[in-house]
Write a protein that holds these residues in place. Structure first.
Motif, mmCIF file in Angstrom:
data_model
loop_
_atom_site.group_PDB
_atom_site.id
_atom_site.type_symbol
_atom_site.label_atom_id
_atom_site.label_comp_id
_atom_site.label_asym_id
_atom_site.label_seq_id
_atom_site.Cartn_x
_atom_site.Cartn_y
_atom_site.Cartn_z
ATOM 1 N N ALA A 17 -74.708 33.499 -91.734
ATOM 2 C CA ALA A 17 -75.316 34.148 -90.568
ATOM 3 C C ALA A 17 -76.830 34.074 -90.691
ATOM 4 O O ALA A 17 -77.401 34.664 -91.610
ATOM 5 C CB ALA A 17 -74.862 35.602 -90.464
ATOM 6 N N PRO A 18 -77.509 33.382 -89.773
ATOM 7 C CA PRO A 18 -78.962 33.309 -89.843
ATOM 8 C C PRO A 18 -79.625 34.526 -89.214
ATOM 9 O O PRO A 18 -79.042 35.198 -88.356
ATOM 10 C CB PRO A 18 -79.277 32.063 -89.019
ATOM 11 C CG PRO A 18 -78.180 32.034 -87.987
ATOM 12 C CD PRO A 18 -76.950 32.555 -88.691
ATOM 13 N N VAL A 19 -80.827 34.830 -89.638
ATOM 14 C CA VAL A 19 -81.699 35.745 -88.898
ATOM 15 C C VAL A 19 -82.299 34.941 -87.752
ATOM 16 O O VAL A 19 -82.890 33.877 -87.973
ATOM 17 C CB VAL A 19 -82.812 36.320 -89.794
ATOM 18 C CG1 VAL A 19 -83.762 37.189 -88.964
ATOM 19 C CG2 VAL A 19 -82.212 37.125 -90.941
ATOM 20 N N ILE A 20 -82.151 35.419 -86.507
ATOM 21 C CA ILE A 20 -82.578 34.630 -85.345
ATOM 22 C C ILE A 20 -83.753 35.263 -84.592
ATOM 23 O O ILE A 20 -84.260 34.671 -83.641
ATOM 24 C CB ILE A 20 -81.417 34.381 -84.365
ATOM 25 C CG1 ILE A 20 -80.839 35.703 -83.841
ATOM 26 C CG2 ILE A 20 -80.338 33.535 -85.029
ATOM 27 C CD1 ILE A 20 -79.810 35.515 -82.728
ATOM 28 N N GLY A 21 -84.182 36.461 -84.993
ATOM 29 C CA GLY A 21 -85.304 37.093 -84.314
ATOM 30 C C GLY A 21 -85.816 38.287 -85.099
ATOM 31 O O GLY A 21 -85.109 38.829 -85.957
ATOM 32 N N ILE A 22 -87.051 38.677 -84.789
ATOM 33 C CA ILE A 22 -87.709 39.799 -85.456
ATOM 34 C C ILE A 22 -88.115 40.825 -84.404
ATOM 35 O O ILE A 22 -88.769 40.490 -83.414
ATOM 36 C CB ILE A 22 -88.981 39.361 -86.210
ATOM 37 C CG1 ILE A 22 -88.703 38.153 -87.119
ATOM 38 C CG2 ILE A 22 -89.580 40.532 -86.979
ATOM 39 C CD1 ILE A 22 -87.868 38.451 -88.315
ATOM 40 N N CYS A 23 -87.722 42.090 -84.605
ATOM 41 C CA CYS A 23 -88.161 43.191 -83.744
ATOM 42 C C CYS A 23 -89.053 44.116 -84.569
ATOM 43 O O CYS A 23 -88.608 44.670 -85.581
ATOM 44 C CB CYS A 23 -86.979 43.969 -83.177
ATOM 45 S SG CYS A 23 -86.108 43.115 -81.849
ATOM 46 N N LEU A 24 -90.287 44.268 -84.136
ATOM 47 C CA LEU A 24 -91.243 45.104 -84.846
ATOM 48 C C LEU A 24 -91.401 46.454 -84.161
ATOM 49 O O LEU A 24 -91.294 46.555 -82.933
ATOM 50 C CB LEU A 24 -92.606 44.413 -84.915
ATOM 51 C CG LEU A 24 -92.663 43.072 -85.640
ATOM 52 C CD1 LEU A 24 -94.090 42.546 -85.646
ATOM 53 C CD2 LEU A 24 -92.121 43.169 -87.055
ATOM 54 N N ASN A 25 -91.666 47.461 -84.973
ATOM 55 C CA ASN A 25 -91.984 48.802 -84.482
ATOM 56 C C ASN A 25 -93.478 49.018 -84.712
ATOM 57 O O ASN A 25 -93.919 49.243 -85.834
ATOM 58 C CB ASN A 25 -91.166 49.842 -85.248
ATOM 59 C CG ASN A 25 -91.432 51.263 -84.794
ATOM 60 O OD1 ASN A 25 -92.412 51.533 -84.101
ATOM 61 N ND2 ASN A 25 -90.571 52.176 -85.194
ATOM 62 N N THR A 26 -94.270 48.917 -83.631
ATOM 63 C CA THR A 26 -95.733 48.969 -83.756
ATOM 64 C C THR A 26 -96.318 50.227 -83.136
ATOM 65 O O THR A 26 -97.490 50.239 -82.754
ATOM 66 C CB THR A 26 -96.369 47.736 -83.074
ATOM 67 O OG1 THR A 26 -96.144 47.801 -81.648
ATOM 68 C CG2 THR A 26 -95.784 46.441 -83.611
ATOM 69 N N PHE A 27 -95.523 51.307 -83.070
ATOM 70 C CA PHE A 27 -95.953 52.497 -82.332
ATOM 71 C C PHE A 27 -97.266 53.075 -82.860
ATOM 72 O O PHE A 27 -98.020 53.706 -82.114
ATOM 73 C CB PHE A 27 -94.858 53.568 -82.369
ATOM 74 C CG PHE A 27 -94.884 54.438 -83.594
ATOM 75 C CD1 PHE A 27 -95.524 55.665 -83.584
ATOM 76 C CD2 PHE A 27 -94.265 54.037 -84.763
ATOM 77 C CE1 PHE A 27 -95.559 56.473 -84.702
ATOM 78 C CE2 PHE A 27 -94.285 54.828 -85.899
ATOM 79 C CZ PHE A 27 -94.938 56.055 -85.866
ATOM 80 N N ASP A 28 -97.539 52.844 -84.153
ATOM 81 C CA ASP A 28 -98.717 53.457 -84.771
ATOM 82 C C ASP A 28 -99.884 52.476 -84.900
ATOM 83 O O ASP A 28 -100.855 52.756 -85.606
ATOM 84 C CB ASP A 28 -98.357 54.026 -86.138
ATOM 85 C CG ASP A 28 -97.742 53.001 -87.073
ATOM 86 O OD1 ASP A 28 -97.382 51.901 -86.608
ATOM 87 O OD2 ASP A 28 -97.617 53.293 -88.279
#
Length: 349
Positions: free
Chosen positions: A293-304
């Protein structure tokens, strides 16, 4: 009568510390009448979270009822999942007012002798969202039988946005007309979606079985299944539930979640967070012998982060990993949704 929650977050209402209330406010704001925090000086949820509109922050139980609440929600998910003792009075008052009680704590309110007796006396329903089914079995790899594409969110740490990312991606895919389902694996996801199993409350041997059941149930009516991730494979406290989810769901692909400003595991400063490229490798290795299973995307949490710093972090993630990256809450989640649809259309069957 539709539910309108008074979300108790006393002393804890904030972007990170009131996860359950925040999820309800973001995804089902029509069900939240007010937030109870006697120590908060803000007037609305939007003042604290940047979303939630004019949902009021109140300082007493009576003010919450006056705002239209007819149910009580425990709005925090603290380490260990125990009920703050000072909140028992509000729960008693709610039960005596015949308000439903909704809780995602590891402490089961319905099993507490005092609360159970009061609920029986006043005809009140107590819903312990973390209470697992009694008939779970171990996982056997049966999820390989489903034809749907299974995408699991994983994270560099806890509380990175794994649930939020999946729900934002689900909304985008639904708007595009895709056949997609969300499988909730934690108390907040279950609260929002209305079904699921809180895998961190499951006996260790059966975590994989719970994940397998959830995935197969979601796949009955959807071509793409987005499974809510939990914990982190490098977390010294919660890696067990993460591996249980990975091996129970046997995902076809991962979406990796990360908070760029966080450099060590939260509350475990002795554990540095690896580079994103290393995290991609670790997750792909974790399941390779069962189903690659590949990693296909990155979701970042940039609230700060400032807007420019957030955009810089997204570009840095893309440059480091070669994968599409975004903050699906702050900006658009389309790049990662595109990656999911491309993967679904082209993966080997």
């Amino acid at each position: 009568m539709s539910l309108k929650f008074l979300a108790i977050c006393d002393g804890k209402f904030g972007p990170i510390s009131s996860k359950t209330a925040n999820g309800a406010i973001r995804f089902t704001p029509e069900r939240v009448a007010a937030v109870l925090d006697t120590q908060c000086t803000a007037k609305t949820a939007h003042d604290v979270l940047g979303y939630g509109g004019d949902i009021p922050v109140v300082h007493s139980f009576a003010d919450g009822v006056a705002a239209g609440a007819n149910a009580l929600l425990i709005g925090i998910a603290p380490t260990g999942g125990q009920l703050p003792q000072t909140w028992r009075g509000w729960i008693r008052e709610a039960i005596q007012s015949r308000m439903e009680i909704w809780s995602g704590l590891h402490f089961f309110i319905g099993d507490d002798p005092e609360f159970a007796a009061l609920a029986a006396q006043f005809g009140t329903t107590i819903r312990d969202l973390r209470k697992p089914p009694a008939d779970l079995v171990v996982s056997t790899g049966r999820v390989r039988e489903v034809k749907s594409t299974v995408i699991l969110t994983v994270g560099s740490d806890c509380n990175m946005g794994k649930m939020t990312s999946q729900l934002e991606l689900r909304a985008i895919l639904k708007r595009r007309g895709a056949s997609v389902a969300f499988a909730g694996t934690g108390q907040t996801g279950i609260l929002i979606e209305g079904w699921g199993i809180a895998v961190d409350a499951v006996i260790a041997d059966f975590i994989g079985g719970a994940a397998e059941r959830l995935t197969m149930d979601a796949a009955k009516a959807a071509d793409i299944v987005l499974v809510e991730g939990q914990g982190s494979i490098i977390h010294p406290s919660y890696s067990g539930v993460t591996y249980g989810l990975i091996h129970g769901t046997l995902p076809h692909a991962f979406v990796l979640c990360h908070q760029p400003s966080r450099k060590t595991i939260d509350h475990n400063d002795w554990v540095p967070l690896p580079p994103l490229k290393e995290l991609v490798r670790l997750h792909e290795e974790s399941v390779r012998y069962l189903r690659p299973a590949p990693v296909i995307g990155i979701c970042l949490n940039t609230f700060d982060l400032s807007e420019q710093a957030a955009r810089d972090a997204i570009k840095a993630a893309e440059d480091e990993t070669g994968l599409p990256a975004t903050d699906p809450v702050r900006f658009s989640g389309d790049y990662v949704a595109d990656a999911i649809q491309r993967f679904h259309a082209t993966r080997p069957r």
